[in-house]
Scaffold this motif. Structure first.
Motif, PDB file in Angstrom:
ATOM      1  N   LYS A  75      37.159  39.385  32.659  1.00 56.68           N
ATOM      2  CA  LYS A  75      37.964  38.740  31.613  1.00 56.68           C
ATOM      3  C   LYS A  75      37.281  37.481  31.073  1.00 56.68           C
ATOM      4  O   LYS A  75      37.131  37.312  29.870  1.00 56.68           O
ATOM      5  CB  LYS A  75      39.361  38.371  32.160  1.00 56.68           C
ATOM      6  CG  LYS A  75      40.118  39.551  32.737  1.00 56.68           C
ATOM      7  CD  LYS A  75      41.466  39.144  33.270  1.00 56.68           C
ATOM      8  CE  LYS A  75      41.459  38.188  34.449  1.00 56.68           C
ATOM      9  NZ  LYS A  75      40.938  38.735  35.707  1.00 56.68           N
ATOM     10  N   THR A  76      36.870  36.602  31.993  1.00 57.12           N
ATOM     11  CA  THR A  76      36.250  35.347  31.561  1.00 57.12           C
ATOM     12  C   THR A  76      34.927  35.617  30.856  1.00 57.12           C
ATOM     13  O   THR A  76      34.601  34.975  29.858  1.00 57.12           O
ATOM     14  CB  THR A  76      36.045  34.405  32.775  1.00 57.12           C
ATOM     15  OG1 THR A  76      37.320  34.239  33.408  1.00 57.12           O
ATOM     16  CG2 THR A  76      35.507  33.050  32.354  1.00 57.12           C
ATOM     17  N   THR A  77      34.185  36.582  31.346  1.00 55.41           N
ATOM     18  CA  THR A  77      32.911  36.943  30.706  1.00 55.41           C
ATOM     19  C   THR A  77      33.161  37.377  29.262  1.00 55.41           C
ATOM     20  O   THR A  77      32.476  36.922  28.333  1.00 55.41           O
ATOM     21  CB  THR A  77      32.219  38.084  31.492  1.00 55.41           C
ATOM     22  OG1 THR A  77      32.076  37.679  32.855  1.00 55.41           O
ATOM     23  CG2 THR A  77      30.871  38.433  30.913  1.00 55.41           C
ATOM     24  N   GLY A  91      37.486  39.085  39.060  1.00 58.07           N
ATOM     25  CA  GLY A  91      36.157  39.666  38.889  1.00 58.07           C
ATOM     26  C   GLY A  91      36.106  40.828  37.919  1.00 58.07           C
ATOM     27  O   GLY A  91      35.080  41.500  37.788  1.00 58.07           O
TER      28      GLY A  91
HETATM   29  N1  LIG Z   1      26.626  33.831  36.220  1.00 65.70           N
HETATM   30  C1  LIG Z   1      26.886  34.942  36.867  1.00 65.70           C
HETATM   31  N2  LIG Z   1      25.924  35.623  37.523  1.00 65.70           N
HETATM   32  C2  LIG Z   1      26.193  36.783  38.161  1.00 65.70           C
HETATM   33  N3  LIG Z   1      27.408  37.362  38.196  1.00 65.70           N
HETATM   34  C3  LIG Z   1      28.405  36.739  37.572  1.00 65.70           C
HETATM   35  C4  LIG Z   1      28.214  35.502  36.873  1.00 65.70           C
HETATM   36  N4  LIG Z   1      29.396  35.128  36.339  1.00 65.70           N
HETATM   37  C5  LIG Z   1      30.296  36.076  36.695  1.00 65.70           C
HETATM   38  N5  LIG Z   1      29.693  37.045  37.436  1.00 65.70           N
HETATM   39  C6  LIG Z   1      30.317  38.252  37.982  1.00 65.70           C
HETATM   40  O1  LIG Z   1      30.849  39.017  36.923  1.00 65.70           O
HETATM   41  C7  LIG Z   1      32.090  39.615  37.287  1.00 65.70           C
HETATM   42  C8  LIG Z   1      33.153  39.251  36.266  1.00 65.70           C
HETATM   43  O2  LIG Z   1      33.441  37.857  36.361  1.00 65.70           O
HETATM   44  P1  LIG Z   1      34.533  37.171  35.441  1.00 65.70           P
HETATM   45  O3  LIG Z   1      34.533  35.713  35.748  1.00 65.70           O
HETATM   46  O4  LIG Z   1      34.310  37.593  34.032  1.00 65.70           O
HETATM   47  O5  LIG Z   1      35.870  37.857  35.989  1.00 65.70           O
HETATM   48  P2  LIG Z   1      37.392  37.532  35.704  1.00 65.70           P
HETATM   49  O6  LIG Z   1      38.018  38.824  35.316  1.00 65.70           O
HETATM   50  O7  LIG Z   1      37.527  36.409  34.753  1.00 65.70           O
HETATM   51  O8  LIG Z   1      37.890  37.109  37.153  1.00 65.70           O
HETATM   52  P3  LIG Z   1      38.968  36.019  37.647  1.00 65.70           P
HETATM   53  O9  LIG Z   1      40.296  36.640  37.405  1.00 65.70           O
HETATM   54  O10 LIG Z   1      38.651  35.917  39.089  1.00 65.70           O
HETATM   55  O11 LIG Z   1      38.740  34.756  36.880  1.00 65.70           O
HETATM   56  C9  LIG Z   1      32.399  39.122  38.702  1.00 65.70           C
HETATM   57  O12 LIG Z   1      32.024  40.124  39.608  1.00 65.70           O
HETATM   58  C10 LIG Z   1      31.518  37.905  38.863  1.00 65.70           C
HETATM   59  O13 LIG Z   1      31.115  37.745  40.201  1.00 65.70           O
END
Ligand SMILES: Nc1ncnc2c1ncn2[C@@H]1O[C@H](COP(=O)(O)OP(=O)(O)OP(=O)(O)O)[C@@H](O)[C@H]1O
Length: 308
Positions: free
Chosen positions: A44-46, A41
């Motif tokens: 990173k993916t965002t 969360g």
């Molecule tokens: N479409 C969406 N609507 C609302 N919140 C979102 C959405 N997509 C992601 N989030 C939130 O944004 C935050 C970042 O998510 P992200 O997927 O970028 O994290 P990450 O670092 O890739 O995590 P992981 O290691 O679990 O894959 C998280 O709190 C997630 O719940």
């Protein structure tokens, strides 16, 4: 030389009001391997999705080879290969066709010789006529990588590439990554496996709560934030540490049977020698001595913990 990727004051607020990125600034140089570390969360993916042009930023901008990823979507998308976390392709298509099709989607002319090269490098050649649904989970991961490489990208994003894969695949994958880097491809990977970042990355970025806490050359990061510890197992337990050792990084542990000493890496020889002499003078003797250097994992846990 201008960075191949320039992320400037990037913010992302999702429709539900959640602030996933809070002003990220990041430059990535051509040909480097950057590992992005962060807990679930973190964002990173965002971040990757915005750079790849599959999600829109709320504020700020991203340039890929000087092209804006929103305005110049076509130019930037063709330069980028993305290995996502999950397979979403048609399960009834063959491996070869899936990978070839992916190349076409990026606007490149068919090139069966390139597809063969990619499939061979990923040990998928003997499965080229299999349908995706006939593959094991690990093989499907390989197909994802093959797809991302199908159009000869300049930049490759790997989103948690080795989560749940076996040792052989992990090794194959790092071999392919090394070869790509040697050919000038820039690689950005996200991972939870810190040893992986430690092994393969040139630079490491730590992201938490939508903020980039730091981006550093891996060796510099280890030198700057890494701690060294000297561990002394004592011949006789101590009830307390003599006052003359107070405040110098020495700690009594394990029911008085062990002393640990955090020491200054710049001046280690002298300070350890001096400490050992002083311990002897105070009648404190040890039966075993070892040293420990903090890993990237220790540094990461400390950083993320401190930013909460
Ligand atoms: N479409 C969406 N609507 C609302 N919140 C979102 C959405 N997509 C992601 N989030 C939130 O944004 C935050 C970042 O998510 P992200 O997927 O970028 O994290 P990450 O670092 O890739 O995590 P992981 O290691 O679990 O894959 C998280 O709190 C997630 O719940």
């Amino acid at each position: 030389m201008a960075p191949i990727i320039s992320v400037q004051n990037l913010t992302k607020t999702y429709a539900n009001g959640f602030e996933a990125l809070k002003g990220i600034n990041l430059d990535v140089e051509k040909g480097e391997i950057l590992a992005l570390l962060g807990p679930n969360g973190a964002g990173k993916t965002t971040l990757i999705s915005i750079i790849c042009g599959i999600a829109n930023p709320s504020g700020g901008r991203v340039l890929v080879a000087d092209h804006d990823v929103v305005k110049d979507f076509r130019a930037t998308r063709g330069m980028i290969g993305l290995v996502p976390q999950e397979l979403t392709t048609d399960q009834f298509e063959t491996v070869f066709n899936t990978v070839s099709f992916s190349r076409g989607l990026h606007g490149k002319k068919a090139n069966p010789a390139h597809i063969e090269k990619v499939l061979r490098a990923l040990s998928l050649w003997d499965k080229k006529d299999n349908m995706l649904r006939q593959l094991s989970g690990g093989m499907k991961r390989r197909v994802l990588i093959a797809k991302a490489l199908s159009h000869e990208p300049d930049i490759l994003f790997l989103d948690e590439p080795t989560a749940g894969v076996d040792v052989t695949l992990r090794k194959d994958m790092w071999h392919v990554v090394e070869e790509l880097r040697a050919s000038g491809v820039t690689i950005i990977l996200t991972t939870h496996y810190i040893e992986e970042a430690e092994e393969i990355a040139d630079r490491v970025g730590v992201i938490n709560g939508g903020e980039l806490l730091l981006v550093e050359d891996k060796a510099a990061l280890m030198a700057k934030l890494g701690r060294k510890q000297l561990i002394l197992d004592l011949t006789e337990p101590l009830s307390r540490l003599p006052d003359c050792f107070a405040g110098n990084g020495l700690t009594l542990e394990a029911d008085g049977n062990r002393l640990t000493y955090d020491f200054d890496t710049d001046n280690e020889q002298e300070s350890i020698a001096a400490l050992l002499t002083r311990l002897g003078e105070n009648n404190i003797h040890f039966k075993d001595l070892s040293t420990r250097q903090s890993s990237l994992e220790d540094i990461f846990v400390a950083l993320v913990g401190a930013s909460k």
